[in-house]
Structures are given as C-alpha cells and as structure tokens.
Design a protein around this motif. Structure first.
Motif, PDB file in Angstrom:
ATOM      1  N   LEU A   1      14.487  -2.683   1.625  1.00 33.19           N
ATOM      2  CA  LEU A   1      14.861  -3.108   0.284  1.00 33.19           C
ATOM      3  C   LEU A   1      14.659  -4.604   0.091  1.00 33.19           C
ATOM      4  O   LEU A   1      14.229  -5.046  -0.984  1.00 33.19           O
ATOM      5  CB  LEU A   1      16.330  -2.745   0.021  1.00 33.19           C
ATOM      6  N   ILE A   2      14.946  -5.379   1.125  1.00 38.73           N
ATOM      7  CA  ILE A   2      14.719  -6.821   1.043  1.00 38.73           C
ATOM      8  C   ILE A   2      13.232  -7.112   0.884  1.00 38.73           C
ATOM      9  O   ILE A   2      12.825  -7.915   0.030  1.00 38.73           O
ATOM     10  CB  ILE A   2      15.280  -7.522   2.298  1.00 38.73           C
ATOM     11  N   GLY A   3      12.403  -6.435   1.691  1.00 40.40           N
ATOM     12  CA  GLY A   3      10.961  -6.630   1.585  1.00 40.40           C
ATOM     13  C   GLY A   3      10.424  -6.220   0.232  1.00 40.40           C
ATOM     14  O   GLY A   3       9.599  -6.925  -0.373  1.00 40.40           O
ATOM     15  N   ALA A   4      10.906  -5.075  -0.274  1.00 37.09           N
ATOM     16  CA  ALA A   4      10.446  -4.581  -1.571  1.00 37.09           C
ATOM     17  C   ALA A   4      10.846  -5.526  -2.697  1.00 37.09           C
ATOM     18  O   ALA A   4      10.056  -5.786  -3.616  1.00 37.09           O
ATOM     19  CB  ALA A   4      11.007  -3.189  -1.826  1.00 37.09           C
TER      20      ALA A   4
ATOM     21  N   ARG B   1       3.079  -1.197 -18.373  1.00 38.19           N
ATOM     22  CA  ARG B   1       1.855  -0.424 -18.173  1.00 38.19           C
ATOM     23  C   ARG B   1       1.881   0.334 -16.847  1.00 38.19           C
ATOM     24  O   ARG B   1       2.301  -0.210 -15.823  1.00 38.19           O
ATOM     25  CB  ARG B   1       0.636  -1.348 -18.207  1.00 38.19           C
ATOM     26  N   PRO B   2       1.418   1.571 -16.826  1.00 38.60           N
ATOM     27  CA  PRO B   2       1.345   2.326 -15.567  1.00 38.60           C
ATOM     28  C   PRO B   2       0.563   1.591 -14.479  1.00 38.60           C
ATOM     29  O   PRO B   2       0.932   1.630 -13.309  1.00 38.60           O
ATOM     30  CB  PRO B   2       0.651   3.629 -15.974  1.00 38.60           C
ATOM     31  N   ASP B   3      -0.543   0.909 -14.878  1.00 36.64           N
ATOM     32  CA  ASP B   3      -1.344   0.192 -13.883  1.00 36.64           C
ATOM     33  C   ASP B   3      -0.529  -0.875 -13.172  1.00 36.64           C
ATOM     34  O   ASP B   3      -0.744  -1.141 -11.974  1.00 36.64           O
ATOM     35  CB  ASP B   3      -2.559  -0.447 -14.544  1.00 36.64           C
ATOM     36  N   ASP B   4       0.383  -1.516 -13.896  1.00 36.64           N
ATOM     37  CA  ASP B   4       1.225  -2.531 -13.261  1.00 36.64           C
ATOM     38  C   ASP B   4       2.143  -1.899 -12.214  1.00 36.64           C
ATOM     39  O   ASP B   4       2.379  -2.485 -11.149  1.00 36.64           O
ATOM     40  CB  ASP B   4       2.060  -3.271 -14.309  1.00 36.64           C
ATOM     41  N   ILE B   5       2.660  -0.718 -12.519  1.00 42.97           N
ATOM     42  CA  ILE B   5       3.527  -0.040 -11.552  1.00 42.97           C
ATOM     43  C   ILE B   5       2.727   0.438 -10.354  1.00 42.97           C
ATOM     44  O   ILE B   5       3.138   0.260  -9.197  1.00 42.97           O
ATOM     45  CB  ILE B   5       4.266   1.131 -12.219  1.00 42.97           C
ATOM     46  N   TYR B   6       1.562   1.028 -10.602  1.00 42.13           N
ATOM     47  CA  TYR B   6       0.722   1.501  -9.490  1.00 42.13           C
ATOM     48  C   TYR B   6       0.320   0.337  -8.585  1.00 42.13           C
ATOM     49  O   TYR B   6       0.376   0.441  -7.352  1.00 42.13           O
ATOM     50  CB  TYR B   6      -0.526   2.203 -10.020  1.00 42.13           C
ATOM     51  N   ASP B   7      -0.113  -0.762  -9.198  1.00 39.80           N
ATOM     52  CA  ASP B   7      -0.534  -1.918  -8.399  1.00 39.80           C
ATOM     53  C   ASP B   7       0.632  -2.487  -7.603  1.00 39.80           C
ATOM     54  O   ASP B   7       0.473  -2.890  -6.443  1.00 39.80           O
ATOM     55  CB  ASP B   7      -1.127  -3.003  -9.302  1.00 39.80           C
ATOM     56  N   MET B   8       1.789  -2.529  -8.229  1.00 38.18           N
ATOM     57  CA  MET B   8       2.965  -3.045  -7.534  1.00 38.18           C
ATOM     58  C   MET B   8       3.307  -2.176  -6.327  1.00 38.18           C
ATOM     59  O   MET B   8       3.633  -2.679  -5.245  1.00 38.18           O
ATOM     60  CB  MET B   8       4.166  -3.101  -8.484  1.00 38.18           C
ATOM     61  N   ILE B   9       3.229  -0.855  -6.500  1.00 43.53           N
ATOM     62  CA  ILE B   9       3.526   0.058  -5.403  1.00 43.53           C
ATOM     63  C   ILE B   9       2.545  -0.138  -4.248  1.00 43.53           C
ATOM     64  O   ILE B   9       2.935  -0.114  -3.073  1.00 43.53           O
ATOM     65  CB  ILE B   9       3.489   1.516  -5.889  1.00 43.53           C
ATOM     66  N   LEU B  10       1.271  -0.334  -4.584  1.00 48.82           N
ATOM     67  CA  LEU B  10       0.266  -0.532  -3.533  1.00 48.82           C
ATOM     68  C   LEU B  10       0.568  -1.761  -2.693  1.00 48.82           C
ATOM     69  O   LEU B  10       0.294  -1.785  -1.483  1.00 48.82           O
ATOM     70  CB  LEU B  10      -1.135  -0.650  -4.154  1.00 48.82           C
ATOM     71  N   TRP B  11       1.129  -2.782  -3.323  1.00 53.89           N
ATOM     72  CA  TRP B  11       1.535  -3.966  -2.578  1.00 53.89           C
ATOM     73  C   TRP B  11       2.874  -3.758  -1.879  1.00 53.89           C
ATOM     74  O   TRP B  11       3.064  -4.182  -0.728  1.00 53.89           O
ATOM     75  CB  TRP B  11       1.647  -5.169  -3.528  1.00 53.89           C
ATOM     76  N   ALA B  12       3.787  -3.107  -2.559  1.00 55.58           N
ATOM     77  CA  ALA B  12       5.155  -3.005  -2.041  1.00 55.58           C
ATOM     78  C   ALA B  12       5.280  -2.067  -0.847  1.00 55.58           C
ATOM     79  O   ALA B  12       6.034  -2.344   0.093  1.00 55.58           O
ATOM     80  CB  ALA B  12       6.101  -2.548  -3.159  1.00 55.58           C
ATOM     81  N   LEU B  13       4.554  -0.940  -0.866  1.00 54.83           N
ATOM     82  CA  LEU B  13       4.726   0.063   0.186  1.00 54.83           C
ATOM     83  C   LEU B  13       4.497  -0.484   1.594  1.00 54.83           C
ATOM     84  O   LEU B  13       5.357  -0.337   2.463  1.00 54.83           O
ATOM     85  CB  LEU B  13       3.819   1.262  -0.079  1.00 54.83           C
ATOM     86  N   PRO B  14       3.346  -1.102   1.872  1.00 53.90           N
ATOM     87  CA  PRO B  14       3.155  -1.594   3.237  1.00 53.90           C
ATOM     88  C   PRO B  14       4.156  -2.666   3.634  1.00 53.90           C
ATOM     89  O   PRO B  14       4.661  -2.663   4.762  1.00 53.90           O
ATOM     90  CB  PRO B  14       1.721  -2.142   3.223  1.00 53.90           C
ATOM     91  N   PHE B  15       4.471  -3.579   2.705  1.00 54.84           N
ATOM     92  CA  PHE B  15       5.422  -4.636   3.031  1.00 54.84           C
ATOM     93  C   PHE B  15       6.833  -4.074   3.226  1.00 54.84           C
ATOM     94  O   PHE B  15       7.594  -4.569   4.056  1.00 54.84           O
ATOM     95  CB  PHE B  15       5.422  -5.702   1.936  1.00 54.84           C
ATOM     96  N   THR B  16       7.164  -3.039   2.458  1.00 58.41           N
ATOM     97  CA  THR B  16       8.464  -2.406   2.608  1.00 58.41           C
ATOM     98  C   THR B  16       8.602  -1.766   3.984  1.00 58.41           C
ATOM     99  O   THR B  16       9.622  -1.933   4.677  1.00 58.41           O
ATOM    100  CB  THR B  16       8.671  -1.346   1.520  1.00 58.41           C
ATOM    101  N   LEU B  17       7.582  -1.019   4.402  1.00 59.78           N
ATOM    102  CA  LEU B  17       7.616  -0.371   5.710  1.00 59.78           C
ATOM    103  C   LEU B  17       7.647  -1.392   6.840  1.00 59.78           C
ATOM    104  O   LEU B  17       8.393  -1.241   7.822  1.00 59.78           O
ATOM    105  CB  LEU B  17       6.406   0.546   5.871  1.00 59.78           C
ATOM    106  N   ILE B  18       6.848  -2.443   6.690  1.00 61.89           N
ATOM    107  CA  ILE B  18       6.832  -3.486   7.721  1.00 61.89           C
ATOM    108  C   ILE B  18       8.187  -4.173   7.808  1.00 61.89           C
ATOM    109  O   ILE B  18       8.721  -4.392   8.905  1.00 61.89           O
ATOM    110  CB  ILE B  18       5.714  -4.507   7.434  1.00 61.89           C
ATOM    111  N   ALA B  19       8.753  -4.524   6.648  1.00 61.69           N
ATOM    112  CA  ALA B  19      10.045  -5.208   6.645  1.00 61.69           C
ATOM    113  C   ALA B  19      11.151  -4.313   7.202  1.00 61.69           C
ATOM    114  O   ALA B  19      12.019  -4.782   7.944  1.00 61.69           O
ATOM    115  CB  ALA B  19      10.397  -5.650   5.223  1.00 61.69           C
ATOM    116  N   ALA B  20      11.110  -3.016   6.842  1.00 60.77           N
ATOM    117  CA  ALA B  20      12.120  -2.081   7.340  1.00 60.77           C
ATOM    118  C   ALA B  20      12.037  -1.940   8.845  1.00 60.77           C
ATOM    119  O   ALA B  20      13.064  -1.875   9.541  1.00 60.77           O
ATOM    120  CB  ALA B  20      11.945  -0.722   6.666  1.00 60.77           C
TER     121      ALA B  20
END
Length: 281
Positions: A100-103, A48-67
């Motif tokens: 990538l590790i954070g994501a 579902r698109p909503d699952d991808i959108y929700d995942m991105i909303l969680w992944a983006l900040p954690f990805t930037l922080i981890a990077a």
C-alpha cells in the motif's frame, strides 16, 4: 514447509516445469476485478480509462516489489542466509502495508504527471483495493499462512465453517484460528460499506472515501494481527502491523477532520470537474 493431512494443493496447474500457484491466480483475479470496477467508477468521475490503465501498469510492479521488500526487511535474519528465496514471491511472504505504501507513492507521482486530482483517484481506487485485499487473503489460505493461534476443532465447527476450510486450518499438528478469514470478511464488509455510501450526496468530500478506507482497514487489521502467530516484529516486542494500524487509524480520521475544517475540497460526486473526451469526439 508445512505438511497437513487433507490440505488443499497450493499448485493450481502444472505446465511441464512451470507451476502455477493458486496464490498467484487469486491475486491476479483480484487485480482484474479491481481494475474493472475502478475504470467503471472513474468514468463517472471524469477520469479517463487510459489514465487508470496506465497508472495500474506502473503501480503493479512497484506495489509487488514494495510489498516483498517490506516483508524481507523485517525477516532479514532469514533471508540474509537464504538470498535465493528473496524472489520467491509465489510462495507467499508479501506485506500488504508495504504494498500500500508503494502503491500510494506511485499514484501520487502518476496523478501529478497527468494532472489528475490525487485525492479523487485515491477515492476511486479505495473500494476496489479493499475488495482486492479481501479476495487476496484467500491466497494466504491456499498457502496456509497468515493464520492465528492454536484452537480446537470444536471451535472451528462452532463457526459453521465448511469441512474443507477446517481441514486447511490444521497446520503444524494443530488447528489454527482462521485469521485470514476474519480479515477477508472485514475487508469485504468495508468494500460493501464504501460502495453503498460513496454515491450518497453530501457524504464525502474528495479524499474522504480513501481516508475512510484507511481507517476501516487499519481498525480491523489491528485486531486480526493480534491473533496471528507470524507477525513481523520490531525489537521482538512490537507487532509492526499493529503499530502501523494505530498510526493510520488515528492519522486518517484526524486528517479527514482537519481537511473538512481547514480546506475547501470538492465533493467526491463532482468528480474532476472536466468533461470526458472520447476518441470518437
């Protein structure tokens, strides 16, 4: 701060005291394109698109922080003396492998909470991620970072590069190898490869697209990292990204072979095995 005659301005736009950096614009553009492509492919695989959108909303900040944390950790001798610069992510200084590790951690946790097949989600995301990496390297270009060793003007001209790109490679009084460009081209070739082959029936089990991405990226990164002069180092002797590239290249291929032999995975084209449910149904 590097001063270069004829260098491009890293500031895209000024709104009073606010400065919008090209680095951020390019990264944001890469994310938007990647999400759009992932949603389109996810629908074909019954995600579902909503699952991808929700995942991105969680992944983006954690990805930037981890990077950022990954980069700061291996440059701690500098940032411990300049703690105020730790948050200045817009000036560059993020490590792709850290991101990538954070994501990956976020994707695994999110998919398990939503009962979405983890490997399938990783497969859907993989081509868009490497495309985003290829685009994102142009942010390094604008910041004049991630460059290589000293080279000659004639060498760069021999690559048939446009003059504006050659000018940007004049850093600290010398022309530099455009390693950002080498990696960008390698990443975009990987994107094309995955996009062309992942819909071929009988080619990929679930998880294979992602593991192919990891192997492809790690192989190219090993060589481009060896040409860079700003590598993060371990014990002042080992290039961290090169060492990690070796581990990821061998590990991804080994895991792919092992999974093919010892597990019964669904084919990638089979998707999640569930029918898409829309709000109108």
């Amino acid at each position: 701060m590097k001063t270069v005659l004829g260098a491009l301005n890293p500031i895209a736009l000024r709104l009073g005291p606010i400065q919008v950096h090209w680095y951020g614009v390019i990264i944001a553009s890469a994310v938007v394109i990647a999400v759009a492509l992932a949603v389109r492919e996810g629908q074909k695989r019954a995600i579902r698109p909503d699952d991808i959108y929700d995942m991105i909303l969680w992944a983006l900040p954690f990805t930037l922080i981890a990077a950022r944390l990954y980069y700061v950790a291996f440059q701690w001798s500098y940032y411990s003396q300049n703690p105020g610069e730790i948050i200045r992510i817009w000036d560059g200084g993020i490590a792709i492998y850290g991101g990538l590790i954070g994501a990956a951690i976020v994707v695994v946790l999110f998919c398990r909470s939503r009962f979405v097949p983890v490997w399938l989600m990783l497969d859907v995301a993989a081509p868009t991620v490497i495309m985003g990496q290829g685009i994102g390297r142009w942010g390094n270009f604008m910041n004049q970072e991630a460059f290589g060793r000293v080279t000659s003007l004639s060498f760069l001209q021999g690559l048939h590069l446009p003059q504006w790109l050659i000018n940007q490679m004049y850093i600290d009084g010398a022309y530099r190898q455009p390693t950002f460009l080498y990696e960008s081209v390698w990443d975009l070739l990987g994107f094309v490869l995955l996009m062309v082959t992942r819909h071929r029936r009988g080619w990929y089990k679930q998880g294979d697209v992602f593991l192919t991405y990891v192997a492809w990226y790690a192989f190219g990164r090993f060589f481009t990292e060896g040409m860079r002069t700003d590598s993060l180092m371990l014990f002042n002797t080992i290039r961290i990204s090169q060492a990690l590239s070796v581990v990821l290249f061998i590990g991804s291929i080994g895991l792919m072979v092992w999974r093919r032999r010892h597990t019964n995975q669904r084919w990638y084209l089979d998707g999640s095995g569930q029918k898409m449910v829309t709000e109108n149904q």
